[in-house]
Design a protein around this motif. Structure first.
Motif, PDB file in Angstrom:
ATOM      1  N   CYS A   1       0.834  -1.210   0.000  1.00  0.00           N
ATOM      2  CA  CYS A   1       0.000   0.000   0.000  1.00  0.00           C
ATOM      3  C   CYS A   1       0.862   1.252   0.000  1.00  0.00           C
ATOM      4  CB  CYS A   1      -0.925   0.001   1.216  1.00  0.00           C
ATOM      5  SG  CYS A   1      -2.268  -1.206   1.131  1.00  0.00           S
ATOM      6  N   ARG A   2       1.928   1.236   0.771  1.00  0.00           N
ATOM      7  CA  ARG A   2       2.784   2.409   0.833  1.00  0.00           C
ATOM      8  C   ARG A   2       3.508   2.641  -0.494  1.00  0.00           C
ATOM      9  NH1 ARG A   2       4.791   1.150   7.042  1.00  0.00           N
ATOM     10  NH2 ARG A   2       3.061   2.282   8.043  1.00  0.00           N
ATOM     11  N   LYS A   3       3.966   1.570  -1.112  1.00  0.00           N
ATOM     12  CA  LYS A   3       4.651   1.711  -2.399  1.00  0.00           C
ATOM     13  C   LYS A   3       3.685   2.128  -3.498  1.00  0.00           C
ATOM     14  CE  LYS A   3       8.377  -1.514  -1.320  1.00  0.00           C
ATOM     15  NZ  LYS A   3       8.972  -2.855  -1.561  1.00  0.00           N
ATOM     16  N   ALA A   4       2.410   1.729  -3.378  1.00  0.00           N
ATOM     17  CA  ALA A   4       1.399   2.077  -4.385  1.00  0.00           C
ATOM     18  C   ALA A   4       0.660   3.364  -4.033  1.00  0.00           C
ATOM     19  CB  ALA A   4       0.398   0.930  -4.522  1.00  0.00           C
ATOM     20  N   ASP A   5       1.077   4.044  -2.973  1.00  0.00           N
ATOM     21  CA  ASP A   5       0.443   5.299  -2.532  1.00  0.00           C
ATOM     22  C   ASP A   5      -1.037   5.125  -2.206  1.00  0.00           C
ATOM     23  OD1 ASP A   5       2.789   6.828  -2.757  1.00  0.00           O
ATOM     24  OD2 ASP A   5       2.480   7.088  -4.906  1.00  0.00           O
ATOM     25  N   ILE A   6      -1.371   4.008  -1.567  1.00  0.00           N
ATOM     26  CA  ILE A   6      -2.743   3.765  -1.119  1.00  0.00           C
ATOM     27  C   ILE A   6      -2.799   4.011   0.392  1.00  0.00           C
ATOM     28  CG2 ILE A   6      -4.588   2.064  -0.878  1.00  0.00           C
ATOM     29  CD1 ILE A   6      -3.409   0.599  -3.277  1.00  0.00           C
ATOM     30  N   PRO A   7      -3.582   4.966   0.861  1.00  0.00           N
ATOM     31  CA  PRO A   7      -3.667   5.196   2.308  1.00  0.00           C
ATOM     32  C   PRO A   7      -4.206   3.957   3.026  1.00  0.00           C
ATOM     33  CG  PRO A   7      -4.685   6.993   1.066  1.00  0.00           C
ATOM     34  CD  PRO A   7      -4.443   5.901   0.092  1.00  0.00           C
ATOM     35  N   VAL A   8      -3.635   3.643   4.153  1.00  0.00           N
ATOM     36  CA  VAL A   8      -4.113   2.530   4.973  1.00  0.00           C
ATOM     37  C   VAL A   8      -5.034   3.106   6.043  1.00  0.00           C
ATOM     38  CG1 VAL A   8      -3.485   0.641   6.519  1.00  0.00           C
ATOM     39  CG2 VAL A   8      -2.030   1.175   4.545  1.00  0.00           C
ATOM     40  N   LEU A   9      -6.313   2.766   5.952  1.00  0.00           N
ATOM     41  CA  LEU A   9      -7.272   3.270   6.929  1.00  0.00           C
ATOM     42  C   LEU A   9      -7.051   2.632   8.293  1.00  0.00           C
ATOM     43  CD1 LEU A   9     -10.505   3.272   4.736  1.00  0.00           C
ATOM     44  CD2 LEU A   9      -9.018   5.210   5.276  1.00  0.00           C
ATOM     45  N   GLY A  10      -6.574   1.391   8.291  1.00  0.00           N
ATOM     46  CA  GLY A  10      -6.307   0.716   9.546  1.00  0.00           C
ATOM     47  C   GLY A  10      -6.371  -0.789   9.416  1.00  0.00           C
ATOM     48  N   ILE A  11      -6.071  -1.458  10.523  1.00  0.00           N
ATOM     49  CA  ILE A  11      -6.039  -2.918  10.581  1.00  0.00           C
ATOM     50  C   ILE A  11      -7.238  -3.431  11.369  1.00  0.00           C
ATOM     51  CG2 ILE A  11      -4.785  -4.908  11.525  1.00  0.00           C
ATOM     52  CD1 ILE A  11      -2.197  -3.462  10.950  1.00  0.00           C
ATOM     53  N   VAL A  12      -7.857  -4.478  10.834  1.00  0.00           N
ATOM     54  CA  VAL A  12      -8.935  -5.183  11.533  1.00  0.00           C
ATOM     55  C   VAL A  12      -8.434  -6.569  11.897  1.00  0.00           C
ATOM     56  CG1 VAL A  12     -11.245  -6.190  11.318  1.00  0.00           C
ATOM     57  CG2 VAL A  12     -10.765  -3.937  10.328  1.00  0.00           C
ATOM     58  N   GLU A  13      -8.536  -6.930  13.176  1.00  0.00           N
ATOM     59  CA  GLU A  13      -8.160  -8.272  13.599  1.00  0.00           C
ATOM     60  C   GLU A  13      -9.415  -9.135  13.651  1.00  0.00           C
ATOM     61  OE1 GLU A  13      -5.095  -9.270  16.776  1.00  0.00           O
ATOM     62  OE2 GLU A  13      -6.953  -9.894  17.767  1.00  0.00           O
ATOM     63  N   ASN A  14      -9.493 -10.080  12.753  1.00  0.00           N
ATOM     64  CA  ASN A  14     -10.639 -10.968  12.664  1.00  0.00           C
ATOM     65  C   ASN A  14     -10.374 -12.249  13.463  1.00  0.00           C
ATOM     66  OD1 ASN A  14     -13.236 -11.227  11.735  1.00  0.00           O
ATOM     67  ND2 ASN A  14     -12.688 -11.730   9.638  1.00  0.00           N
ATOM     68  N   MET A  15     -11.439 -12.947  13.861  1.00  0.00           N
ATOM     69  CA  MET A  15     -11.307 -14.214  14.605  1.00  0.00           C
ATOM     70  C   MET A  15     -10.412 -14.016  15.822  1.00  0.00           C
ATOM     71  SD  MET A  15     -10.809 -16.800  11.361  1.00  0.00           S
ATOM     72  CE  MET A  15     -11.335 -16.267   9.738  1.00  0.00           C
TER      73      MET A  15
ATOM     74  N   VAL B   1     -12.543  -8.432  16.007  1.00  0.00           N
ATOM     75  CA  VAL B   1     -13.844  -9.093  15.885  1.00  0.00           C
ATOM     76  C   VAL B   1     -13.727 -10.512  16.428  1.00  0.00           C
ATOM     77  CG1 VAL B   1     -15.703  -9.776  14.332  1.00  0.00           C
ATOM     78  CG2 VAL B   1     -14.325  -7.745  13.811  1.00  0.00           C
ATOM     79  N   PRO B   2     -14.457 -10.850  17.480  1.00  0.00           N
ATOM     80  CA  PRO B   2     -14.363 -12.203  18.032  1.00  0.00           C
ATOM     81  C   PRO B   2     -15.002 -13.233  17.115  1.00  0.00           C
ATOM     82  CG  PRO B   2     -16.075 -10.970  19.156  1.00  0.00           C
ATOM     83  CD  PRO B   2     -15.387 -10.000  18.259  1.00  0.00           C
ATOM     84  N   LEU B   3     -14.596 -14.469  17.280  1.00  0.00           N
ATOM     85  CA  LEU B   3     -15.199 -15.574  16.539  1.00  0.00           C
ATOM     86  C   LEU B   3     -16.651 -15.771  16.977  1.00  0.00           C
ATOM     87  CD1 LEU B   3     -12.485 -18.391  16.447  1.00  0.00           C
ATOM     88  CD2 LEU B   3     -13.741 -17.534  14.471  1.00  0.00           C
TER      89      LEU B   3
END
Length: 341
Positions: free
Chosen positions: A242-256, A293-295
């Motif tokens: 994302c950084r190399k492609a100039d795409i902003p990262v809105l954030g990380i979601v931890e699933n399960m 997000v919990p399982l």
């Protein structure tokens, strides 16, 4: 049946749609090797595959212009927000999160939402969104999305296959051609949100979507992971992409993130966060942690039946976590969720 490099034989109207895919998308010289990035790629003449190629100097110095890019920009002129859902790792719940995010955005009857599935080889969005078996219709204005609600349209290669078990075995140019068709030939109409579900990795589909949407703009990417290190390894690469492609990262979601027992409300970690999970990764990579997000086994059930988990089980801890994440995403793109009185 196996879909090969030529368009598969599909019944009407799907056959007509597939036949419209441009075969000229293979922009490689006839004497190029099979790993050639193509003459329009920014890596033309520069990648390792170009070494000892007789066209290397020509490709490296040739101007790179794709005449379809202005068409895509014009087609998406009325799309206000574009959100990518990425991971780098398969099986972490990208498509599940895409569906729930889309259902949530479409809760507002005044909002128009589109879901574009660019996981060419593993299109699961039609199943998850409850529109499996539908077909694409064409008109003078382009391809029509499949609507699962009055304000929620879906586009996927899954609608083009006569059998959902058919394998899609395409090289990069054919994949790129279909993604381009989704952007320039689909009659999305005015959209408030376009959510793009991507495959695992940092390959053809990711390069194509970032290139094709560059002029019209990408609000950002939501990066999905699970807590264990084997997933985080690939997610780090996705953030770097994302950084190399100039795409902003809105954030990380931890699933399960953990399993909450419905009887005793005790929490167990199915995928142990041995290195700190998504939260630690976000801190390490300098991006925001949107939430965990919990399982909940009912999430899988809702996806199997093409239902909105948020609507079916609003009191679930997973629903509460998802809504908290979605609120943060909306705030980041300048569309905060109005609180109900």
């Amino acid at each position: 049946m196996i879909a090969t490099q030529t368009a598969p034989q599909l019944p009407q109207p799907s056959q007509k749609v597939m036949e419209e895919l441009p075969e000229v998308q293979s922009d490689k010289p006839t004497d190029a090797n099979e790993h050639c990035p193509g003459t329009e790629s920014e890596q033309a003449g520069k990648s390792a595959a170009c070494d000892r190629c007789p066209n290397q100097q020509i490709c490296a110095s040739a101007p790179k212009f794709d005449p379809d890019l202005p068409i895509i920009e014009e087609r998406l002129r009325d799309v206000r927000h574009k959100i990518l859902v990425l991971s780098g790792k398969g099986g972490v719940g990208k498509s599940t999160f895409t569906s729930q995010l889309s259902w949530s955005l479409a809760h507002d009857p005044d909002a128009q939402v589109g879901v574009m599935d660019i996981d060419i080889c593993g299109p699961s969005i039609p199943k998850i969104m409850g529109c499996e078996g539908e077909t694409i219709h064409t008109s003078g204005s382009g391809w029509s999305p499949v609507y699962v609600a009055d304000n929620l349209g879906v586009m996927s290669i899954g609608f083009m296959l006569p059998n959902p078990d058919d394998a899609i075995i395409w090289r990069g140019p054919k994949k790129n051609g279909l993604i381009k068709q989704f952007l320039k030939d689909v009659e999305w109409g005015p959209l408030d949100f376009l959510v793009v579900d991507t495959p695992p990795g940092t390959s053809d589909e990711h390069l194509s979507i970032s290139q094709y949407l560059k002029a019209s703009g990408i609000d950002g990417a939501v990066v999905v992971t699970t807590p264990q290190e084997v997933a985080l390894l690939d997610v780090r690469k996705e953030i770097d992409f994302c950084r190399k492609a100039d795409i902003p990262v809105l954030g990380i979601v931890e699933n399960m993130s953990g399993f909450v027992c419905p009887s005793c409300s005790g929490e167990s970690y199915i995928f142990a966060p041995t290195t700190g999970g998504g939260r630690a990764l976000a801190e390490d990579m300098g991006v925001d942690f949107l939430g965990a997000v919990p399982l909940d086994p009912r999430i899988g059930k809702a996806c199997d039946y093409g239902q909105s988990f948020l609507d079916e089980y609003p009191e679930s801890p997973a629903s509460e976590a998802l809504m908290g994440i979605i609120r943060k995403i909306r705030e980041k793109i300048g569309e905060p969720l109005e609180e109900e009185e």
